[in-house]
Design a protein around this motif. Structure first.
Motif, PDB file in Angstrom:
ATOM      1  N   GLY A  56     -42.864   5.295  34.533  1.00  9.19           N
ATOM      2  CA  GLY A  56     -43.335   4.024  33.978  1.00  9.19           C
ATOM      3  C   GLY A  56     -43.645   4.137  32.496  1.00  9.19           C
ATOM      4  O   GLY A  56     -43.365   3.222  31.718  1.00  9.19           O
ATOM      5  N   TYR A  57     -44.200   5.263  32.095  1.00 12.86           N
ATOM      6  CA  TYR A  57     -44.515   5.502  30.686  1.00 12.86           C
ATOM      7  C   TYR A  57     -43.235   5.620  29.853  1.00 12.86           C
ATOM      8  O   TYR A  57     -43.151   5.106  28.744  1.00 12.86           O
ATOM      9  CB  TYR A  57     -45.356   6.776  30.577  1.00 12.86           C
ATOM     10  CG  TYR A  57     -45.741   7.153  29.179  1.00 12.86           C
ATOM     11  CD1 TYR A  57     -46.766   6.481  28.515  1.00 12.86           C
ATOM     12  CD2 TYR A  57     -45.105   8.192  28.505  1.00 12.86           C
ATOM     13  CE1 TYR A  57     -47.138   6.832  27.219  1.00 12.86           C
ATOM     14  CE2 TYR A  57     -45.463   8.543  27.224  1.00 12.86           C
ATOM     15  CZ  TYR A  57     -46.481   7.866  26.586  1.00 12.86           C
ATOM     16  OH  TYR A  57     -46.847   8.217  25.305  1.00 12.86           O
ATOM     17  N   LEU A  58     -42.222   6.287  30.432  1.00 15.93           N
ATOM     18  CA  LEU A  58     -40.959   6.509  29.716  1.00 15.93           C
ATOM     19  C   LEU A  58     -40.009   5.325  29.794  1.00 15.93           C
ATOM     20  O   LEU A  58     -39.114   5.193  28.955  1.00 15.93           O
ATOM     21  CB  LEU A  58     -40.236   7.731  30.292  1.00 15.93           C
ATOM     22  CG  LEU A  58     -40.854   9.092  30.050  1.00 15.93           C
ATOM     23  CD1 LEU A  58     -40.044  10.163  30.767  1.00 15.93           C
ATOM     24  CD2 LEU A  58     -40.950   9.397  28.565  1.00 15.93           C
ATOM     25  N   GLN A  59     -40.174   4.482  30.773  1.00 15.05           N
ATOM     26  CA  GLN A  59     -39.187   3.430  31.052  1.00 15.05           C
ATOM     27  C   GLN A  59     -38.777   2.592  29.837  1.00 15.05           C
ATOM     28  O   GLN A  59     -37.591   2.293  29.696  1.00 15.05           O
ATOM     29  CB  GLN A  59     -39.687   2.539  32.182  1.00 15.05           C
ATOM     30  CG  GLN A  59     -38.573   1.960  32.998  1.00 15.05           C
ATOM     31  CD  GLN A  59     -39.080   1.323  34.270  1.00 15.05           C
ATOM     32  OE1 GLN A  59     -40.206   0.850  34.339  1.00 15.05           O
ATOM     33  NE2 GLN A  59     -38.244   1.307  35.282  1.00 15.05           N
ATOM     34  N   PRO A  60     -39.701   2.228  28.937  1.00 11.70           N
ATOM     35  CA  PRO A  60     -39.250   1.461  27.775  1.00 11.70           C
ATOM     36  C   PRO A  60     -38.286   2.237  26.876  1.00 11.70           C
ATOM     37  O   PRO A  60     -37.559   1.642  26.092  1.00 11.70           O
ATOM     38  CB  PRO A  60     -40.550   1.157  27.018  1.00 11.70           C
ATOM     39  CG  PRO A  60     -41.631   1.259  28.034  1.00 11.70           C
ATOM     40  CD  PRO A  60     -41.171   2.314  28.999  1.00 11.70           C
ATOM     41  N   CYS A  61     -38.267   3.568  27.018  1.00 11.29           N
ATOM     42  CA  CYS A  61     -37.406   4.410  26.181  1.00 11.29           C
ATOM     43  C   CYS A  61     -36.145   4.854  26.912  1.00 11.29           C
ATOM     44  O   CYS A  61     -35.406   5.692  26.408  1.00 11.29           O
ATOM     45  CB  CYS A  61     -38.185   5.656  25.741  1.00 11.29           C
ATOM     46  SG  CYS A  61     -39.680   5.290  24.817  1.00 11.29           S
ATOM     47  N   VAL A  62     -35.897   4.317  28.116  1.00 16.14           N
ATOM     48  CA  VAL A  62     -34.772   4.747  28.939  1.00 16.14           C
ATOM     49  C   VAL A  62     -33.618   3.761  28.799  1.00 16.14           C
ATOM     50  O   VAL A  62     -33.802   2.554  28.894  1.00 16.14           O
ATOM     51  CB  VAL A  62     -35.200   4.843  30.423  1.00 16.14           C
ATOM     52  CG1 VAL A  62     -34.021   5.191  31.307  1.00 16.14           C
ATOM     53  CG2 VAL A  62     -36.307   5.867  30.589  1.00 16.14           C
ATOM     54  N   THR A  63     -32.420   4.311  28.573  1.00 14.95           N
ATOM     55  CA  THR A  63     -31.212   3.489  28.521  1.00 14.95           C
ATOM     56  C   THR A  63     -30.108   4.201  29.288  1.00 14.95           C
ATOM     57  O   THR A  63     -30.149   5.415  29.474  1.00 14.95           O
ATOM     58  CB  THR A  63     -30.734   3.262  27.064  1.00 14.95           C
ATOM     59  OG1 THR A  63     -30.436   4.528  26.477  1.00 14.95           O
ATOM     60  CG2 THR A  63     -31.773   2.535  26.248  1.00 14.95           C
ATOM     61  N   GLY A  64     -29.135   3.447  29.715  1.00 20.00           N
ATOM     62  CA  GLY A  64     -27.943   4.018  30.338  1.00 20.00           C
ATOM     63  C   GLY A  64     -28.197   4.620  31.702  1.00 20.00           C
ATOM     64  O   GLY A  64     -29.325   4.806  32.134  1.00 20.00           O
ATOM     65  N   ALA A  65     -27.109   4.923  32.379  1.00 22.33           N
ATOM     66  CA  ALA A  65     -27.181   5.439  33.738  1.00 22.33           C
ATOM     67  C   ALA A  65     -27.505   6.925  33.791  1.00 22.33           C
ATOM     68  O   ALA A  65     -27.912   7.418  34.831  1.00 22.33           O
ATOM     69  CB  ALA A  65     -25.871   5.177  34.460  1.00 22.33           C
ATOM     70  N   ALA A  66     -27.358   7.650  32.699  1.00 24.25           N
ATOM     71  CA  ALA A  66     -27.552   9.099  32.716  1.00 24.25           C
ATOM     72  C   ALA A  66     -28.919   9.543  33.236  1.00 24.25           C
ATOM     73  O   ALA A  66     -28.956  10.477  34.015  1.00 24.25           O
ATOM     74  CB  ALA A  66     -27.263   9.692  31.348  1.00 24.25           C
ATOM     75  N   PRO A  67     -30.046   9.016  32.950  1.00 26.69           N
ATOM     76  CA  PRO A  67     -30.356   8.103  31.850  1.00 26.69           C
ATOM     77  C   PRO A  67     -30.542   8.857  30.544  1.00 26.69           C
ATOM     78  O   PRO A  67     -30.785  10.059  30.539  1.00 26.69           O
ATOM     79  CB  PRO A  67     -31.667   7.451  32.288  1.00 26.69           C
ATOM     80  CG  PRO A  67     -32.345   8.493  33.100  1.00 26.69           C
ATOM     81  CD  PRO A  67     -31.242   9.275  33.779  1.00 26.69           C
TER      82      PRO A  67
END
Length: 113
Positions: A56-67
């Motif tokens: 949840g803390y990292l989610q705003p910084c996560v992109t793409g399927a890799a992620p």
């Protein structure tokens, strides 16, 4: 809707604040196309050993399927701290294994002796 092994999984992710479905007029959850990507990201981050709170803390910084993670200081600090915690756990397990081997060897020696 994303394919899930357990239908409760989506509700769990929602309860953890990781997935936010829309609500239809009937009150049912409606998952958009982006939910498939979000669930894939969550699963991969869980597989990496991160908690749902950390995700949840990292989610705003996560992109793409890799992620992929945005290399901001907070992201790097969290990942470094998580690795340090794992290293401590590994060290403790290695020491426990060595101590148990010593007990085993001493006990086997008494049995043989």
């Amino acid at each position: 809707m994303p394919e899930v092994r357990n239908p409760h999984q989506l509700r769990y992710y929602e309860a953890q604040g990781l997935l936010v479905p829309d609500r239809g007029d009937n009150g049912y959850r409606e998952y958009g196309d982006d939910a498939v990507l979000t669930v894939a990201q969550i699963r991969k981050l869980l597989d990496a050993g991160l908690s749902t709170q950390e995700i949840g803390y990292l989610q705003p910084c996560v992109t793409g399927a890799a992620p992929d993670l945005t290399p901001c200081p907070e992201t790097l600090d969290l990942l470094r701290a998580r690795i340090a915690g794992l290293d401590e756990q590994i060290d403790t397990l290695v020491q426990s294994r060595q101590t148990l081997r010593e007990y085993l060897a001493a006990t086997e020696q008494r049995l043989a002796g």
